[in-house]
Design a protein around this motif. Structure first.
Motif, PDB file in Angstrom:
ATOM      1  N   GLU A 166       1.005  -0.823   0.354  1.00 48.53           N
ATOM      2  CA  GLU A 166      -0.370  -0.053   0.150  1.00 48.53           C
ATOM      3  C   GLU A 166       0.826   1.063  -0.166  1.00 48.53           C
ATOM      4  OE1 GLU A 166      -0.280  -2.592   2.013  1.00 48.53           O
ATOM      5  OE2 GLU A 166      -0.544  -1.999   3.666  1.00 48.53           O
ATOM      6  N   ILE A 220      -0.814   3.916  -5.616  1.00 49.07           N
ATOM      7  CA  ILE A 220      -1.114   3.448  -4.414  1.00 49.07           C
ATOM      8  C   ILE A 220      -2.149   4.374  -3.723  1.00 49.07           C
ATOM      9  CG2 ILE A 220       0.894   2.808  -3.680  1.00 49.07           C
ATOM     10  CD1 ILE A 220       1.335   5.837  -2.046  1.00 49.07           C
ATOM     11  N   HIS A 224      -3.749   4.795   1.290  1.00 52.44           N
ATOM     12  CA  HIS A 224      -2.596   3.524   2.502  1.00 52.44           C
ATOM     13  C   HIS A 224      -3.408   3.116   2.357  1.00 52.44           C
ATOM     14  CE1 HIS A 224       0.744   6.072   0.681  1.00 52.44           C
ATOM     15  NE2 HIS A 224       0.468   7.340   1.648  1.00 52.44           N
ATOM     16  N   SER A 237      -4.479  -2.456  -0.455  1.00 51.55           N
ATOM     17  CA  SER A 237      -4.713  -1.835  -1.530  1.00 51.55           C
ATOM     18  C   SER A 237      -2.841  -1.741  -2.255  1.00 51.55           C
ATOM     19  CB  SER A 237      -4.720  -0.475  -1.315  1.00 51.55           C
ATOM     20  OG  SER A 237      -4.006   0.257  -0.132  1.00 51.55           O
ATOM     21  N   CYS A 287      -8.976   1.152  -5.447  1.00 48.82           N
ATOM     22  CA  CYS A 287      -8.826   1.221  -4.152  1.00 48.82           C
ATOM     23  C   CYS A 287     -10.086   0.221  -3.347  1.00 48.82           C
ATOM     24  CB  CYS A 287      -8.218   1.615  -2.981  1.00 48.82           C
ATOM     25  SG  CYS A 287      -8.162   0.764  -0.781  1.00 48.82           S
TER      26      CYS A 287
END
Ligand SMILES: [Zn+2]
Length: 70
Positions: A37, A43, A47, A51, A59
């Motif tokens: 993440e 990304i 975060h 993910s 995400c």
């Protein structure tokens, strides 16, 4: 008298346990910085755990668009 000694011992154990717990918690947070993440090409801005991807996408946790990591 013996009872007081035992209760002091229990308190000392509880204190050292909570200190240890906090230390390991800190360690885990540091490790998370190295997770996908954070290190993937794309990304999640939040975060989220689980993910991160090498391709653009969304995400799976918070449904936000992935951002290209620079
Ligand atoms: Zn997310």
């Amino acid at each position: 008298m013996k009872k007081i000694f035992i209760s002091l011992f229990v308190v000392a154990c509880a204190l050292s346990y909570s200190c240890k717990n906090e230390g390991s918690k800190h360690k885990i947070e540091k490790q998370d910085m190295n997770g996908p993440e954070y290190t993937s090409k794309y990304i999640c801005p939040m975060h989220c755990k689980g993910s991160g991807s090498e391709n653009p996408g969304v995400c799976p946790v918070c449904q936000m668009d992935y951002e290209l990591r620079e």
